[in-house]
Write a protein that holds these residues in place. Structure first.
Motif, PDB file in Angstrom:
ATOM      1  N   ALA A   1     -14.773  -7.644  -4.567  1.00 24.18           N
ATOM      2  CA  ALA A   1     -15.383  -6.298  -4.521  1.00 24.18           C
ATOM      3  C   ALA A   1     -15.053  -5.734  -2.981  1.00 24.18           C
ATOM      4  O   ALA A   1     -15.671  -4.886  -2.459  1.00 24.18           O
ATOM      5  CB  ALA A   1     -16.644  -5.928  -4.723  1.00 24.18           C
ATOM      6  N   ASP A   2     -14.285  -6.687  -2.250  1.00 26.67           N
ATOM      7  CA  ASP A   2     -13.999  -6.478  -0.993  1.00 26.67           C
ATOM      8  C   ASP A   2     -15.143  -6.477  -0.055  1.00 26.67           C
ATOM      9  O   ASP A   2     -15.142  -5.893   0.898  1.00 26.67           O
ATOM     10  CB  ASP A   2     -13.140  -5.288  -0.533  1.00 26.67           C
ATOM     11  CG  ASP A   2     -11.753  -5.332  -1.140  1.00 26.67           C
ATOM     12  OD1 ASP A   2     -11.063  -6.170  -1.339  1.00 26.67           O
ATOM     13  OD2 ASP A   2     -11.411  -4.433  -1.566  1.00 26.67           O
ATOM     14  N   LEU A   3     -16.039  -7.430  -0.322  1.00 17.33           N
ATOM     15  CA  LEU A   3     -17.225  -7.677   0.472  1.00 17.33           C
ATOM     16  C   LEU A   3     -17.571  -9.090   0.731  1.00 17.33           C
ATOM     17  O   LEU A   3     -16.712  -9.896   0.028  1.00 17.33           O
ATOM     18  CB  LEU A   3     -18.419  -7.101  -0.356  1.00 17.33           C
ATOM     19  CG  LEU A   3     -18.587  -5.885  -0.760  1.00 17.33           C
ATOM     20  CD1 LEU A   3     -19.505  -5.265  -1.689  1.00 17.33           C
ATOM     21  CD2 LEU A   3     -18.736  -4.909   0.399  1.00 17.33           C
ATOM     22  N   ASP A   4     -18.046  -9.203   1.956  1.00 13.50           N
ATOM     23  CA  ASP A   4     -18.199 -10.834   2.260  1.00 13.50           C
ATOM     24  C   ASP A   4     -19.704 -11.502   1.939  1.00 13.50           C
ATOM     25  O   ASP A   4     -20.655 -10.644   2.312  1.00 13.50           O
ATOM     26  CB  ASP A   4     -18.080 -10.692   3.895  1.00 13.50           C
ATOM     27  CG  ASP A   4     -17.857 -12.243   4.302  1.00 13.50           C
ATOM     28  OD1 ASP A   4     -17.299 -12.900   3.654  1.00 13.50           O
ATOM     29  OD2 ASP A   4     -18.475 -12.477   5.466  1.00 13.50           O
ATOM     30  N   LEU A   5     -19.532 -12.570   1.513  1.00  7.69           N
ATOM     31  CA  LEU A   5     -20.986 -13.066   1.027  1.00  7.69           C
ATOM     32  C   LEU A   5     -20.746 -14.757   1.145  1.00  7.69           C
ATOM     33  O   LEU A   5     -19.754 -15.322   0.887  1.00  7.69           O
ATOM     34  CB  LEU A   5     -21.322 -12.809  -0.260  1.00  7.69           C
ATOM     35  CG  LEU A   5     -22.712 -13.424  -0.706  1.00  7.69           C
ATOM     36  CD1 LEU A   5     -23.827 -12.976   0.012  1.00  7.69           C
ATOM     37  CD2 LEU A   5     -22.642 -13.225  -2.202  1.00  7.69           C
ATOM     38  N   PRO A   6     -21.558 -15.358   2.226  1.00  9.50           N
ATOM     39  CA  PRO A   6     -21.361 -16.688   2.258  1.00  9.50           C
ATOM     40  C   PRO A   6     -21.640 -17.438   0.723  1.00  9.50           C
ATOM     41  O   PRO A   6     -21.801 -16.676  -0.205  1.00  9.50           O
ATOM     42  CB  PRO A   6     -22.418 -17.067   3.386  1.00  9.50           C
ATOM     43  CG  PRO A   6     -22.866 -15.755   3.765  1.00  9.50           C
ATOM     44  CD  PRO A   6     -22.613 -14.888   2.950  1.00  9.50           C
ATOM     45  N   PRO A   7     -20.887 -18.625   0.986  1.00  4.16           N
ATOM     46  CA  PRO A   7     -21.217 -19.406  -0.448  1.00  4.16           C
ATOM     47  C   PRO A   7     -22.291 -19.195  -1.234  1.00  4.16           C
ATOM     48  O   PRO A   7     -23.261 -19.713  -0.784  1.00  4.16           O
ATOM     49  CB  PRO A   7     -20.868 -20.737   0.041  1.00  4.16           C
ATOM     50  CG  PRO A   7     -19.872 -20.784   1.127  1.00  4.16           C
ATOM     51  CD  PRO A   7     -20.428 -19.653   1.843  1.00  4.16           C
ATOM     52  N   THR A   8     -22.705 -18.775  -2.440  1.00  2.77           N
ATOM     53  CA  THR A   8     -23.681 -18.462  -3.097  1.00  2.77           C
ATOM     54  C   THR A   8     -23.315 -18.482  -4.703  1.00  2.77           C
ATOM     55  O   THR A   8     -22.548 -17.869  -5.179  1.00  2.77           O
ATOM     56  CB  THR A   8     -24.363 -17.146  -2.751  1.00  2.77           C
ATOM     57  OG1 THR A   8     -24.394 -17.134  -1.351  1.00  2.77           O
ATOM     58  CG2 THR A   8     -25.561 -16.805  -3.755  1.00  2.77           C
ATOM     59  N   THR A   9     -23.959 -19.631  -5.448  1.00  5.15           N
ATOM     60  CA  THR A   9     -23.228 -20.140  -6.691  1.00  5.15           C
ATOM     61  C   THR A   9     -24.778 -20.210  -7.540  1.00  5.15           C
ATOM     62  O   THR A   9     -25.623 -20.930  -7.160  1.00  5.15           O
ATOM     63  CB  THR A   9     -22.561 -21.113  -6.550  1.00  5.15           C
ATOM     64  OG1 THR A   9     -21.585 -21.259  -6.062  1.00  5.15           O
ATOM     65  CG2 THR A   9     -22.185 -21.547  -8.137  1.00  5.15           C
ATOM     66  N   LEU A  10     -24.850 -19.612  -8.554  1.00  2.50           N
ATOM     67  CA  LEU A  10     -25.893 -19.653  -9.588  1.00  2.50           C
ATOM     68  C   LEU A  10     -25.545 -20.438 -10.869  1.00  2.50           C
ATOM     69  O   LEU A  10     -24.518 -20.158 -11.546  1.00  2.50           O
ATOM     70  CB  LEU A  10     -26.456 -18.201 -10.112  1.00  2.50           C
ATOM     71  CG  LEU A  10     -27.485 -18.303 -10.919  1.00  2.50           C
ATOM     72  CD1 LEU A  10     -28.800 -18.746 -10.167  1.00  2.50           C
ATOM     73  CD2 LEU A  10     -27.727 -16.943 -11.629  1.00  2.50           C
ATOM     74  N   LEU A  11     -26.418 -21.539 -11.023  1.00  2.00           N
ATOM     75  CA  LEU A  11     -25.986 -22.199 -12.353  1.00  2.00           C
ATOM     76  C   LEU A  11     -27.039 -21.878 -13.462  1.00  2.00           C
ATOM     77  O   LEU A  11     -28.219 -21.808 -12.922  1.00  2.00           O
ATOM     78  CB  LEU A  11     -26.071 -23.841 -12.123  1.00  2.00           C
ATOM     79  CG  LEU A  11     -25.085 -24.338 -11.160  1.00  2.00           C
ATOM     80  CD1 LEU A  11     -25.728 -25.475 -10.059  1.00  2.00           C
ATOM     81  CD2 LEU A  11     -23.713 -24.748 -11.734  1.00  2.00           C
ATOM     82  N   VAL A  12     -26.614 -21.678 -14.662  1.00  2.00           N
ATOM     83  CA  VAL A  12     -27.545 -21.425 -15.704  1.00  2.00           C
ATOM     84  C   VAL A  12     -27.357 -22.315 -16.648  1.00  2.00           C
ATOM     85  O   VAL A  12     -26.285 -22.700 -17.222  1.00  2.00           O
ATOM     86  CB  VAL A  12     -27.310 -19.900 -16.189  1.00  2.00           C
ATOM     87  CG1 VAL A  12     -28.173 -19.649 -17.165  1.00  2.00           C
ATOM     88  CG2 VAL A  12     -27.090 -18.944 -15.250  1.00  2.00           C
ATOM     89  N   PHE A  13     -28.602 -23.167 -17.183  1.00  2.00           N
ATOM     90  CA  PHE A  13     -28.487 -23.926 -18.009  1.00  2.00           C
ATOM     91  C   PHE A  13     -29.831 -24.204 -18.785  1.00  2.00           C
ATOM     92  O   PHE A  13     -30.880 -23.670 -18.253  1.00  2.00           O
ATOM     93  CB  PHE A  13     -28.145 -25.460 -17.331  1.00  2.00           C
ATOM     94  CG  PHE A  13     -28.923 -25.531 -16.040  1.00  2.00           C
ATOM     95  CD1 PHE A  13     -30.367 -26.404 -16.385  1.00  2.00           C
ATOM     96  CD2 PHE A  13     -29.038 -24.955 -14.964  1.00  2.00           C
ATOM     97  CE1 PHE A  13     -31.327 -26.616 -15.227  1.00  2.00           C
ATOM     98  CE2 PHE A  13     -29.849 -25.201 -13.760  1.00  2.00           C
ATOM     99  CZ  PHE A  13     -30.941 -26.134 -13.909  1.00  2.00           C
TER     100      PHE A  13
END
Length: 134
Positions: free
Chosen positions: A52-64
């Motif tokens: 989306a042409d936006l900046d966000l530091p590494p951010t990951t969601l795991l769903v389990f």
């Protein structure tokens, strides 16, 4: 892993990891795959932001999750399904990697589950091991 904190008002347990976000996500993913848990999906919020042409530091969601463990909680209180399957968030915070997850006891209180203490302790133990690598 170091620095575990629990925010009672939010129900979040946060752990500081010793590795990068990418390496931490890979470790947790491997750990999930070596258990009876099912990895439902991984959401890379930083990649989605970049799309989306936006900046966000590494951010990951795991769903389990594991239906054999979670379903009895839903049988006790259907609203807990809003918080299941389990989620673990890994993100970069300044120079540190953080891991956060919902405290199962907080979820039990939130959804009025009062007869599943052993199951909730089991879930808490698994989440702690996944977050700390222990």
């Amino acid at each position: 892993m170091t620095d575990t904190t629990q925010l009672a008002d939010t129900g979040l347990v946060t752990v500081t990891a010793d590795d990068t976000v990418e390496a931490t996500v890979q470790r947790i993913t491997t750990d999930i795959e070596e258990t009876p848990l099912n990895l439902v999906t991984t959401i890379d919020h930083a990649a989605n932001a970049a799309d989306a042409d936006l900046d966000l530091p590494p951010t990951t969601l795991l769903v389990f999750g594991n239906p054999a463990v979670g379903t009895p909680l839903m049988q006790g209180s259907r609203t807990v399904a809003i918080d299941l399957p389990q989620k673990m968030l890994v993100w970069a915070d300044d120079e540190e990697t953080k891991i956060a997850y919902n405290d199962p006891m907080y979820l039990a209180e939130r959804h009025g589950i009062d007869d599943q203490t052993d199951r909730l302790e089991q879930i808490r133990s698994v989440l702690d091991r996944l977050a700390t690598g222990g």
